[in-house]
Design a protein around this motif. Structure first.
Motif, mmCIF file in Angstrom:
data_model
loop_
_atom_site.group_PDB
_atom_site.id
_atom_site.type_symbol
_atom_site.label_atom_id
_atom_site.label_comp_id
_atom_site.label_asym_id
_atom_site.label_seq_id
_atom_site.Cartn_x
_atom_site.Cartn_y
_atom_site.Cartn_z
ATOM 1 N N PRO A 61 76.296 69.730 30.061
ATOM 2 C CA PRO A 61 76.156 70.276 31.407
ATOM 3 C C PRO A 61 77.514 70.624 32.023
ATOM 4 C CG PRO A 61 75.875 67.907 31.454
ATOM 5 C CD PRO A 61 76.143 68.274 30.036
ATOM 6 N N VAL A 62 78.221 71.567 31.446
ATOM 7 C CA VAL A 62 79.486 71.989 32.048
ATOM 8 C C VAL A 62 79.269 73.325 32.743
ATOM 9 C CG1 VAL A 62 81.032 70.804 30.460
ATOM 10 C CG2 VAL A 62 80.195 73.077 29.869
ATOM 11 N N ARG A 63 80.192 73.672 33.645
ATOM 12 C CA ARG A 63 80.086 74.938 34.356
ATOM 13 C C ARG A 63 81.208 75.838 33.851
ATOM 14 N NH1 ARG A 63 82.334 75.937 39.327
ATOM 15 N NH2 ARG A 63 82.713 73.730 39.566
ATOM 16 N N ILE A 64 80.807 76.968 33.285
ATOM 17 C CA ILE A 64 81.812 77.848 32.711
ATOM 18 C C ILE A 64 81.909 79.129 33.522
ATOM 19 C CG2 ILE A 64 82.491 79.158 30.668
ATOM 20 C CD1 ILE A 64 81.506 77.038 28.940
ATOM 21 N N THR A 65 83.125 79.471 33.949
ATOM 22 C CA THR A 65 83.358 80.732 34.645
ATOM 23 C C THR A 65 84.076 81.641 33.674
ATOM 24 O OG1 THR A 65 83.817 79.422 36.598
ATOM 25 C CG2 THR A 65 84.408 81.763 36.697
ATOM 26 N N SER A 66 83.495 82.771 33.389
ATOM 27 C CA SER A 66 84.153 83.659 32.444
ATOM 28 C C SER A 66 83.577 85.052 32.565
ATOM 29 C CB SER A 66 83.953 83.136 31.025
ATOM 30 O OG SER A 66 84.416 84.070 30.100
ATOM 31 N N ALA A 67 84.431 86.054 32.434
ATOM 32 C CA ALA A 67 83.953 87.434 32.513
ATOM 33 C C ALA A 67 83.245 87.810 31.218
ATOM 34 C CB ALA A 67 85.123 88.359 32.789
ATOM 35 N N LEU A 68 83.704 87.225 30.140
ATOM 36 C CA LEU A 68 83.196 87.608 28.826
ATOM 37 C C LEU A 68 82.884 86.334 28.080
ATOM 38 C CD1 LEU A 68 85.847 90.176 27.613
ATOM 39 C CD2 LEU A 68 83.387 90.542 27.520
ATOM 40 N N LEU A 69 81.821 85.669 28.480
ATOM 41 C CA LEU A 69 81.590 84.347 27.909
ATOM 42 C C LEU A 69 81.266 84.429 26.424
ATOM 43 C CD1 LEU A 69 81.409 81.366 28.073
ATOM 44 C CD2 LEU A 69 79.036 81.572 28.756
ATOM 45 N N ASP A 70 82.084 83.722 25.683
ATOM 46 C CA ASP A 70 81.859 83.631 24.256
ATOM 47 C C ASP A 70 81.116 82.315 24.033
ATOM 48 O OD1 ASP A 70 81.923 83.608 21.572
ATOM 49 O OD2 ASP A 70 84.047 84.139 21.409
ATOM 50 N N PRO A 71 79.841 82.391 23.601
ATOM 51 C CA PRO A 71 79.063 81.140 23.514
ATOM 52 C C PRO A 71 79.676 80.098 22.587
ATOM 53 C CG PRO A 71 77.696 83.074 23.013
ATOM 54 C CD PRO A 71 79.086 83.571 23.195
#
Ligand SMILES: Nc1ncnc2c1ncn2[C@@H]1O[C@H](COP(=O)(O)OP(=O)(O)OP(=O)(O)O)[C@@H](O)[C@H]1O
Ligand SMILES: [Mg+2]
Length: 413
Positions: free
Chosen positions: A4-14
């Motif tokens: 359960p982390v929160r990721i901020t990214s324009a181009l999220l690489d899974p």
């Protein structure tokens, strides 16, 4: 399992989700990490390899991570030389539910060297000068874009080889601020911060016996400022040109292009009842030759590399009697450049970037030809370069074989 982390990214690489975010970065297992040279830092920084790409992960506080992420994104949009932000990972906690520091993920700048790696053998004064030139040029480029760094230092800069010179990149934007333009006062403040930082770092190097005896720490830091001032003057000064000497305007633009800067527009005003002009160029950005090379060949190279590759391309075009620049570029790429790069066996590919390697082959061919008193040709030069030079070179993309920080204990993945 998805943490359960929160990721901020324009181009999220899974694939980023696969990292052990519930473990403090200090304790990440060695098999996740890549040992690459790294500068001194307050925060914990580690490199990880995920599906062929290498990322730098830095643990910090959320506000700082956000600020740095946004600034790096802004710099990227301006095509400024900096590392690329990938994501912020927040709301981390360990298996016991204790909160963990948010992380900023950036793309590892390939083939980059922190200055401590460059200083790991005693550095010759002329190499030092080239590093200082690169750092001064980086600061000029950032200032032209309205970026106030606030913590310019050798350890917040990464260096890449650039055809005998160096190209500098910003790695730490934490203290930066983006403005429409910078005032003289803001630039001076930034320069003063740089001077103090670099002086301190040069003193540390001296104390560690890594500074050439002829180099004085105070001179090192003053030199960066001097080089900055002269480059800044060259690209921004207002010039008075006589009415009948308009070709001097052309000369100025050519000189700026030679320095690698492109001119977007010229502000010209007439003075002395039309007898003279006042000319002030609006310089947009460095990268004149890299952009031309990219447009013609699709190759992404540093400025000096690009300048030399374009010389080779121009010579090729003249020798082959090709008038069309695009056709010549295409043929040069497939008949000259690519065969040389392809001749490198896979295990030697990590030693040097393709453009740098190609230029070294050209230098090697020249040396062999001088010795032989005739042109030895490209193919024998490639062969000799691979066995005599490249095979004996240390690996730059991987470990440099030096311990840069006491905590550099990871194993190469
Ligand atoms: N994307 C990257 N590519 C290559 N190296 C990197 C990258 N990000 C960080 N590094 C390495 O990690 C070091 C520390 O990073 P950074 O300067 O961002 O950390 P810091 O703790 O904020 O530093 P400071 O102590 O100046 O606040 C850099 O000097 C650099 O060598
Ligand atoms: Mg730093």
């Amino acid at each position: 399992m998805l943490e359960p982390v929160r990721i901020t990214s324009a181009l999220l690489d899974p694939v980023l989700l696969d990292l052990p975010w519930t473990t403090p970065l200090e304790e990440w297992p060695a098999e996740q990490l890549v040992a690459l040279p790294r500068g001194i830092s307050r925060h914990t920084v580690r490199f990880v390899r995920l599906e062929g790409s290498v990322y730098a992960v830095k643990e910090t506080v959320e506000k700082v991570a956000e600020r740095e992420y946004n600034l790096l994104r802004a710099l990227e949009r301006l095509d400024a030389p900096s590392v690329e932000a990938v994501a912020i990972v927040a709301d981390r906690s360990d298996d016991a539910g204790e909160p963990l520091a948010p992380a900023l993920v950036t793309r590892h700048l390939q083939f980059s060297l922190p200055y401590r790696a460059l200083f790991s053998q005693t550095l010759r004064p002329d190499t030092m000068n080239r590093l200082l030139d690169a750092l001064a040029a980086l600061l000029v480029r950032l200032h032209l874009q309205g970026f106030f760094w606030g913590d310019c230092s050798l350890s917040n800069t990464l260096f890449r080889r650039d055809a005998g010179a160096f190209a500098a990149y910003l790695v730490d934007a934490e203290t930066g601020a983006m403005h429409p333009t910078l005032s003289r006062g803001q630039r001076e403040e930034d320069l003063e911060l740089a001077r103090v930082n670099i002086f301190g770092e040069a003193l540390d190097l001296e104390a560690a016996g890594l500074l050439h005896p002829s180099i004085d720490p105070e001179v090192v830091s003053d030199e960066v400022i001097k080089r900055y001032e002269s480059l800044w003057h060259e690209i921004t000064y207002e010039q008075t040109i006589e009415r009948d000497a308009r070709h001097h305007v052309e000369g100025r633009i050519r000189r700026l292009n030679e320095l690698g800067f492109d001119v977007a527009e010229l502000a010209m005003s007439v003075v002395d009842r039309g007898q003279r002009y006042l000319v002030r160029p609006k310089v947009v950005d460095a990268g004149h030759h890299s952009r031309r090379l990219l447009r013609l060949t699709g190759l992404d190279a540093e400025e000096n590399q690009a300048r030399r590759l374009l010389n080779d391309l121009d010579a090729y075009r003249a020798e082959s009697n090709l008038t069309d620049e695009m056709i010549a570029a295409h043929r040069w790429l497939s008949e000259v450049f690519e065969p040389v790069v392809r001749a490198v066996p896979p295990h030697l590919r990590r030693k040097l970037e393709a453009p740098e390697l190609f230029l070294q082959v050209l230098d090697h061919r020249w040396l062999l030809s001088e010795k032989a008193g005739r042109d030895v040709g490209l193919a024998p030069a490639v062969h000799s370069y691979l066995t005599e030079v490249l095979a004996k070179r240390p690996d730059e993309q991987a470990v440099l074989g030096v311990d840069l920080t006491p905590e550099t204990a990871e194993i190469d993945a």
